[in-house]
Motif scaffolding. Structure first.
Motif, PDB file in Angstrom:
ATOM      1  N   ILE A  84       0.836  -1.200   0.000  1.00 18.53           N
ATOM      2  CA  ILE A  84       0.000   0.000   0.000  1.00 18.53           C
ATOM      3  C   ILE A  84       0.873   1.252   0.000  1.00 18.53           C
ATOM      4  N   ALA A  85       1.934   1.249   0.798  1.00 18.27           N
ATOM      5  CA  ALA A  85       2.839   2.401   0.854  1.00 18.27           C
ATOM      6  C   ALA A  85       3.508   2.633  -0.496  1.00 18.27           C
ATOM      7  N   ALA A  86       3.902   1.559  -1.159  1.00 16.07           N
ATOM      8  CA  ALA A  86       4.531   1.707  -2.477  1.00 16.07           C
ATOM      9  C   ALA A  86       3.542   2.299  -3.477  1.00 16.07           C
ATOM     10  N   GLY A  87       2.297   1.874  -3.424  1.00 17.36           N
ATOM     11  CA  GLY A  87       1.276   2.420  -4.322  1.00 17.36           C
ATOM     12  C   GLY A  87       1.022   3.879  -4.057  1.00 17.36           C
ATOM     13  N   VAL A  88       1.018   4.282  -2.794  1.00 12.62           N
ATOM     14  CA  VAL A  88       0.806   5.692  -2.441  1.00 12.62           C
ATOM     15  C   VAL A  88       1.978   6.534  -2.940  1.00 12.62           C
ATOM     16  N   LEU A  89       3.193   6.030  -2.782  1.00 12.51           N
ATOM     17  CA  LEU A  89       4.371   6.771  -3.262  1.00 12.51           C
ATOM     18  C   LEU A  89       4.339   6.947  -4.768  1.00 12.51           C
ATOM     19  N   LEU A  90       3.948   5.899  -5.492  1.00 11.49           N
ATOM     20  CA  LEU A  90       3.899   5.981  -6.953  1.00 11.49           C
ATOM     21  C   LEU A  90       2.848   6.971  -7.411  1.00 11.49           C
ATOM     22  N   ARG A  91       1.708   6.996  -6.746  1.00 16.50           N
ATOM     23  CA  ARG A  91       0.638   7.916  -7.142  1.00 16.50           C
ATOM     24  C   ARG A  91       0.960   9.362  -6.778  1.00 16.50           C
ATOM     25  N   SER A  92       1.654   9.579  -5.682  1.00 15.47           N
ATOM     26  CA  SER A  92       1.909  10.959  -5.231  1.00 15.47           C
ATOM     27  C   SER A  92       2.875  11.689  -6.152  1.00 15.47           C
ATOM     28  N   HIS A  93       3.757  10.991  -6.853  1.00 15.20           N
ATOM     29  CA  HIS A  93       4.721  11.645  -7.743  1.00 15.20           C
ATOM     30  C   HIS A  93       4.139  11.956  -9.112  1.00 15.20           C
ATOM     31  N   LYS A  94       2.988  11.409  -9.441  1.00 14.07           N
ATOM     32  CA  LYS A  94       2.397  11.651 -10.760  1.00 14.07           C
ATOM     33  C   LYS A  94       1.534  12.901 -10.788  1.00 14.07           C
ATOM     34  N   GLU A  95       1.263  13.493  -9.670  1.00 19.11           N
ATOM     35  CA  GLU A  95       0.367  14.657  -9.637  1.00 19.11           C
ATOM     36  C   GLU A  95       0.984  15.883 -10.201  1.00 19.11           C
TER      37      GLU A  95
END
Length: 95
Positions: A84-95
């Motif tokens: 879950i943490a890895a998914g959150v990190l990946l999504r936060s950099h795409k914004e």
């Protein structure tokens, strides 16, 4: 929505030999190849070299032994939290 128009298509086939042949005489081709080989080479920058990978071989051997023996602790909640943490990190950099 308007239709998409596609131009005429031709069937795929082998390459026509007359297009594959190099133009010019044999001496012109040899001269151009010699000029190419005399050109300077490109030196790669050491700035792009990643270097050696920092691996703790003792730790790797310890984990492998634990996996082989079946004593390596697999805790599903920790694995899920990390995913879950890895998914959150990946999504936060795409914004």
């Amino acid at each position: 929505m308007p239709p998409i128009e596609v131009g005429s298509t031709s069937a795929l086939s082998a390459i026509n030999a007359r297009f594959a042949r190099a133009s010019g005489t044999a001496s012109q081709q040899t001269t151009s190849l010699a000029a190419w080989s005399d050109s300077p080479t490109v030196d790669a920058s050491s700035a792009l070299d990643a270097g050696s990978v920092p691996v703790d071989t003792d730790r790797v051997a310890e984990i492998r032994k634990a996996v082989e023996n079946g004593t390596y602790p697999v805790i599903p909640t920790q694995i899920a939290d990390a995913m879950i943490a890895a998914g959150v990190l990946l999504r936060s950099h795409k914004e």
